[in-house]
Design an enzyme around this catalytic site. Structure first.
Site, short mmCIF file in Angstrom:
data_model
loop_
_atom_site.label_atom_id
_atom_site.label_comp_id
_atom_site.label_asym_id
_atom_site.label_seq_id
_atom_site.Cartn_x
_atom_site.Cartn_y
_atom_site.Cartn_z
N ASP A 149 1.04 -1.00 0.06
CA ASP A 149 -0.07 -0.18 0.13
C ASP A 149 1.01 1.28 -0.11
O ASP A 149 1.56 1.50 1.03
CB ASP A 149 -0.89 -0.01 1.23
N HIS A 150 1.18 2.02 -1.12
CA HIS A 150 2.20 2.94 -1.28
C HIS A 150 1.88 3.83 -0.19
O HIS A 150 2.97 4.80 0.03
CB HIS A 150 2.54 3.28 -2.63
N HIS A 196 -5.92 2.96 1.23
CA HIS A 196 -5.04 3.96 1.76
C HIS A 196 -5.87 4.72 2.89
O HIS A 196 -4.94 4.90 3.97
CB HIS A 196 -5.11 4.83 0.55
C1 BG6 Z 1 -3.65 4.75 -6.30
C2 BG6 Z 1 -5.17 4.98 -6.94
O1 BG6 Z 1 -3.49 3.83 -5.34
O2 BG6 Z 1 -3.41 6.18 -5.55
C3 BG6 Z 1 -5.21 6.22 -7.81
O3 BG6 Z 1 -5.45 3.77 -7.82
C4 BG6 Z 1 -4.62 7.40 -6.84
O4 BG6 Z 1 -6.36 6.46 -8.39
C5 BG6 Z 1 -3.39 7.16 -6.44
O5 BG6 Z 1 -4.87 8.63 -7.98
C6 BG6 Z 1 -3.14 8.23 -5.55
O6 BG6 Z 1 -1.73 8.29 -4.78
P1 BG6 Z 1 -0.71 9.57 -4.51
O7 BG6 Z 1 0.42 9.21 -3.85
O8 BG6 Z 1 -0.81 10.28 -5.73
O9 BG6 Z 1 -1.83 10.34 -3.48
#
Ligand code: BG6
Length: 477
Positions: free
Chosen positions: A178-179, A241
């Site tokens: 989960d980044h 997230h």
């Molecule tokens: C991804 C989603 O996991 O996270 C995207 O699939 C979203 O829809 C993105 O835009 C948002 O990531 P960050 O790091 O730009 O907030």
């Protein structure tokens, strides 16, 4: 760090180019890579090793936070090999086993293998099963599996997927990415609170009035309609997230936690998270969708007019909810979460609003604002008296670190995967409990039991999301 083979499924894909190769390169430059590593990129396209290496270099030039250095790039690229692979064909796996073994002997490295599945979700179960059947994943050394989101598309499919992975790998060997957990400010939550008694003392329901977590984006559905129109904000952002941010904020860091303790604490939070009662669904959950509007002076179309979106789609591009964590620390303190596409700003932040102990004119509540994305900062809103007007004015005491020396989320996560630290990955019980919380809402969306509120693109979301807080005497900060 132990020598290993890094097997990348999806080596020609977008994620590999944007995130994985730059992350590997930056780790390499910082000396955070094993002495000897074999990186094997898998894909269906017919490419040579040199073709892959050229693609990696191109990706680094485009996406790496650090400029590519001529003195080390060749050595870095020399670690990469390309392997033509069709996930649907059994013989591919037998060839792969042989290929990995040959390369291990050539480099004289042990059979420690890290499998990174950056592939379409429908392939994950099959690849994992075949890795076992062909013996690719049967090693004397360690083996680990990194899986990208989405982890299932609902509670049932997530359970099925997990059961399949568990037949081959133990939970300790499965690293669900989960980044958001790799973002520096999320990882810093623990080190922000634990060594600062002033914050630790304030971190409970006697002092905190509410917690607000926002992940707003200006982008629309883009070219991902075929996926997003089925997922919506709830599966795309909330189940993973946002609930991870809730857990990370709500965990109490009295002492440094081991990966296992972190996992347990997060699980406890999810077990205390109250399900949204059916009668509260339409008041505690806000489902929204963007209409046409304007962003940075440009007109943008409504979600329903975007290419690839089903006609008259009721998909949620915005989601907000009020959450209650029923444990000794958070009982009675609402957690509000919201996320949306085509909002007025790109911002992920956690805001802790403290209780006010006076209603004197001009005094606002203290806020601790943890800005996660795109900039990283921490600020504290305090009341200061302006001596010329004799009025109180809110002022912010801020700290920010936006230097490009900060490792990116994928660097941190890949490094942790390589050294075997699962702290900042999503563990199964959290994932399952997140799906359990989300599932009744998904069902209610499916049955159209929750109103769909429209909001103009470029706005702060539907007015219903503001009313959600106003009812409790708060507002989004
Ligand atoms: C991804 C989603 O996991 O996270 C995207 O699939 C979203 O829809 C993105 O835009 C948002 O990531 P960050 O790091 O730009 O907030």
């Amino acid at each position: 760090m132990e020598d290993m083979t890094f097997v990348l499924f999806g080596a020609t894909g977008d994620l590999a180019k944007r995130k994985i190769y730059p992350a590997l390169y930056n780790l390499y430059v910082e000396g955070k890579m094993p002495e000897s590593i074999s990186v094997i990129g898998l894909g269906r396209t017919e490419l040579t090793n040199e073709d892959l290496q050229a693609q990696v270099e191109e990706a680094l030039n485009e996406f790496s936070r650090r400029d590519v250095q001529s003195e080390n790039i060749q050595e870095f690229l020399s670690k990469f090999r390309y392997f033509i692979f069709d996930a649907m064909k059994e013989e591919s796996y037998d060839r792969l086993r042989k290929y990995i073994e040959d390369r291990e002997s050539e480099l004289g490295i042990p059979d420690n293998r890290l499998f990174y599945l950056s592939v379409a979700p429908r392939l994950v179960e099959m690849i994992t099963t075949q890795l076992d059947k062909s013996g690719v994943s049967r090693t004397n050394g360690w083996r680990r599996l990194i899986v990208e989101k989405p982890f299932g598309s609902d509670l049932e499919s997530a359970r099925e997927l997990n059961a399949c992975l568990k037949q081959v790998f133990d939970e300790e060997e499965i690293y669900r990415i989960d980044h958001y957990l790799g973002k520096p400010m999320v990882q810093n939550l623990e080190s922000l609170i634990r060594p600062n008694p002033i914050l630790k003392a304030l971190w409970d329901h006697d002092q905190i009035a509410n917690v607000q977590i926002t992940a707003s984006e200006t982008v629309g559905v883009g070219s991902r309609a075929s996926y997003y129109d089925k997922a919506g904000a709830i599966k795309d952002m909330v189940q993973n997230h946002l609930l991870q941010l809730v857990m990370m904020t709500a965990v109490h860091h009295e002492k440094k936690l081991s990966p296992k303790q972190t996992e347990e604490k997060k699980r406890e939070i999810m077990e205390s998270l109250q399900p949204v009662e059916p009668e509260n669904l339409s008041t505690h959950v806000i489902r929204g969708q963007y209409e046409e509007g304007e962003l940075s002076g440009e007109a943008v179309p409504a979600y329903r007019d975007e290419s690839g979106v089903t006609e008259g789609s009721n998909n949620d591009t915005f989601f907000a909810a009020k959450l209650c964590i029923d444990n000794e620390y958070w009982r009675g303190i609402p957690f509000y979460i919201r996320t949306g596409k085509r909002m007025n700003e790109k911002s992920t932040r956690i805001v802790i609003e403290f209780k006010k102990d006076t209603d004197d004119a001009g005094i606002v509540s203290n806020l601790l604002v943890i800005q996660v994305n795109p900039d990283e900062s921490i600020s504290l809103r305090v009341n200061m008296k302006d001596n010329s007007t004799d009025q109180f004015e809110p002022q912010y005491i801020s700290f920010s670190d936006n230097s490009s020396t900060q490792p990116e989320a994928y660097e941190r996560l890949l490094y942790d995967g390589m050294v075997g630290n699962s702290t900042y990955f999503a563990h199964w019980h959290e994932v399952e409990l997140s799906w359990e919380w989300v599932q009744p809402i998904l069902d209610a969306f499916e049955q159209d039991e929750v109103p769909l509120h429209f909001y103009p693109a470029g706005s702060k979301g539907p007015s219903a999301s503001h009313e959600l807080l106003e009812k409790d005497g708060f507002e989004w900060n």
